[in-house]
Design a protein around this motif. Structure first.
Motif, PDB file in Angstrom:
ATOM      1  N   TYR A 332       0.830  -1.209   0.000  1.00  0.00           N
ATOM      2  CA  TYR A 332       0.000   0.000   0.000  1.00  0.00           C
ATOM      3  C   TYR A 332       0.866   1.261   0.000  1.00  0.00           C
ATOM      4  O   TYR A 332       0.621   2.204  -0.765  1.00  0.00           O
ATOM      5  CB  TYR A 332      -0.923  -0.015   1.224  1.00  0.00           C
ATOM      6  CG  TYR A 332      -1.528   1.328   1.545  1.00  0.00           C
ATOM      7  CD1 TYR A 332      -2.475   1.912   0.708  1.00  0.00           C
ATOM      8  CD2 TYR A 332      -1.150   2.030   2.695  1.00  0.00           C
ATOM      9  CE1 TYR A 332      -3.028   3.147   1.002  1.00  0.00           C
ATOM     10  CE2 TYR A 332      -1.690   3.259   3.003  1.00  0.00           C
ATOM     11  CZ  TYR A 332      -2.631   3.817   2.154  1.00  0.00           C
ATOM     12  OH  TYR A 332      -3.166   5.047   2.442  1.00  0.00           O
ATOM     13  N   THR A 336       0.918   3.816  -3.108  1.00  0.00           N
ATOM     14  CA  THR A 336       0.496   5.187  -2.847  1.00  0.00           C
ATOM     15  C   THR A 336       1.589   6.170  -3.246  1.00  0.00           C
ATOM     16  O   THR A 336       1.313   7.219  -3.843  1.00  0.00           O
ATOM     17  CB  THR A 336       0.155   5.360  -1.353  1.00  0.00           C
ATOM     18  OG1 THR A 336      -0.868   4.430  -0.999  1.00  0.00           O
ATOM     19  CG2 THR A 336      -0.332   6.765  -1.063  1.00  0.00           C
ATOM     20  N   ASN A 339       1.543   6.484  -6.818  1.00  0.00           N
ATOM     21  CA  ASN A 339       0.218   6.886  -7.317  1.00  0.00           C
ATOM     22  C   ASN A 339      -0.300   5.893  -8.364  1.00  0.00           C
ATOM     23  O   ASN A 339      -0.883   6.268  -9.387  1.00  0.00           O
ATOM     24  CB  ASN A 339       0.272   8.301  -7.914  1.00  0.00           C
ATOM     25  CG  ASN A 339      -1.122   8.909  -8.064  1.00  0.00           C
ATOM     26  OD1 ASN A 339      -2.026   8.603  -7.289  1.00  0.00           O
ATOM     27  ND2 ASN A 339      -1.290   9.756  -9.071  1.00  0.00           N
TER      28      ASN A 339
END
Length: 484
Positions: A332, A336, A339
């Motif tokens: 994650y 993130t 992106n």
């Protein structure tokens, strides 16, 4: 020479790969076998050289206080006391002379053991038994032979080149004496201890610190002489004799400990590796957690910028254990940072579950916004996960995202056991978070009519009463009164 880890600047290196010319610390090599001093380079998979404590050892000039405290540990104190006091009470005959000789040999043996013990990384003194048991007494004869050969070297220089060459030879012998003692203690070889080339190489590899240590040794010798002279001139003989012996033994142990520590400090230059033995507990290879190797590889690849490789590693790990919270969290964070909304959408059930377990309402809201970009009007297809995420959003005052998660819950999951908790949460969000009491009452009424068999049903009347009074929906108050 001090080397820092390539991936963790500031951390001392423990391993060096000659092929890649990269230094690694213990964090980079959690699966290395320190006992066998074996490790494979994470880059080229070739054997590496173990550096020991060479890159983290404190310079000897920064631990002078520790050197002076060294003889006052229990073991050396006992050795000094036995070798100093016993001869005083020994009979003044042949037996007394033999006792004195044996104890002198034991003390001499112990001082040389101190050099080896310190060079191997033991900063605490060796045990008392080292002085009186086992082999090693031959070091006395070896040292006498070294002194004889050095004297012969000076005499030969005088015969061949006169006073000038004799003075040069004497100066070299005096300067090289500490190096000779270190070599003899480590190698137990008279030839190595008197070989001028061998001694010159040792001094040159250590460099300037050798001459600094030499200055300290001269000061120690002078201090020892002054202290013994003071004791002999100011105290009665029965007291000054053992005191003088005690001072001489104490300063000798300090001196030999400093010589051993110099070897330990410059182990890399001298071609061997030792680690601090008294503070670290090693772990057997069989007991190591292989996941630490995986974490180290991830860390190094991230710092090298190999993000795609890290992503592939984490995906493979999740194939083996799909619910591993550590790997889900790492994936994650990576997705993130990149992106990568497409991959986040692919792994969103596990990511949202991980965020819900951490009660990270802001993270859940951010992921839901990304999912909305990929699929407008996105809805979770897991009723339990929907309620868990909505509850986290509610507690983090993310009211609108919470309501969107639970929108049309009775149509999407008509048979779910989470229907009553979901709509109770909707009512609390509307009433407590947004002040919409009429809508909250409508959802509470729905639960009362449609969820008669759910355990929450009996509490709904209390919630309805609170909604009617425009009070926060908190449910029945806890009571500790036992029924009659």
């Amino acid at each position: 020479m001090k080397h820092d880890c390539h991936y963790h600047p500031g951390d001392p290196a423990k391993w060096h790969c000659g092929e890649c010319q990269v230094h690694y610390c213990t964090r980079c090599m959690p699966d290395a076998d320190i006992r066998q001093r074996q490790a494979l380079c994470p880059r080229c998979n070739k054997a590496m050289r173990y550096l020991g404590a060479a890159t983290e050892v404190v310079p000897f000039w920064n631990r002078l206080g520790a050197f002076f405290r060294y003889p006052f540990h229990s073991d050396p104190l006992m050795v000094i006391a036995i070798c100093t006091l016993v001869p005083v009470i020994a009979p003044a005959n042949l037996i007394g002379i033999l006792i004195w000789l044996v104890l002198a040999l034991a003390l001499f043996k112990y001082t040389y053991a101190v050099i080896n013990h310190t060079a191997e990384g033991h900063l605490k003194p060796p045990s008392v038994s080292v002085a009186f048991t086992g082999s090693g007494f031959s070091i006395v004869i070896l040292q006498l032979l070294v002194f004889i050969l050095m004297g012969g070297l000076v005499g030969a220089a005088a015969m061949l080149g006169g006073p000038l060459l004799m003075m040069l030879a004497l100066a070299f012998v005096v300067l090289a004496l500490p190096a000779s003692i270190m070599v003899l203690a480590m190698e137990r070889s008279v030839g190595a201890a008197v070989n001028p080339m061998n001694l010159t190489r040792l001094i040159s590899r250590i460099g300037t610190p050798y001459f600094l240590l030499y200055g300290y040794l001269i000061l120690l010798t002078l201090a020892s002489g002054v202290a013994q002279d003071f004791a002999l001139n100011h105290f009665p003989f029965w007291f000054s004799q053992p005191l003088s012996g005690f001072l001489n033994s104490t300063f000798t142990l300090i001196l030999f400990h400093m010589l051993g520590y110099l070897l330990f400090q410059y182990q890399e230059e001298l071609g061997f590796a030792s680690d601090i033995q008294d503070e670290a507990s090693e772990v057997d290879m069989q007991q190591r957690d292989r996941s630490t190797r995986f974490d180290a590889d991830i860390d190094m690849n991230l710092k090298d910028g190999n993000y795609d490789r890290v992503q592939g590693m984490l995906k493979e790990a999740l194939k083996r254990n799909r619910d591993d919270p550590l790997r889900i969290g790492q994936l994650y964070q990576l997705l993130t940072a990149q992106n990568d909304i497409t991959e986040i959408f692919h792994y969103h059930p596990r990511i949202l579950g991980w965020l819900a377990d951490r009660n990270d309402g802001e993270g859940i809201a951010s992921v839901l916004a990304m999912l909305e970009q990929v699929e407008p009007g996105f809805k979770l297809d897991d009723p339990d996960l929907s309620v868990r995420c909505a509850r986290c959003l509610y507690h983090r005052q993310q009211f609108k995202p919470a309501l969107r998660l639970l929108q049309d819950f009775h149509k999407r999951f008509p048979d779910s056991d989470e229907l009553a908790p979901a709509y109770l949460l909707v009512a609390q969000t509307l009433a407590n978070g947004m002040g919409q009491w009429e809508k909250a009452t409508a959802f509470l009424t729905f639960i009362q009519k449609q969820c008669a068999n759910h355990p929450l049903h009996e509490q709904i009347s209390v919630f309805l009463e609170q909604a009617g009074k425009r009070e926060p929906l908190k449910g029945p108050k806890a009571t500790f009164v036992a029924p009659d």
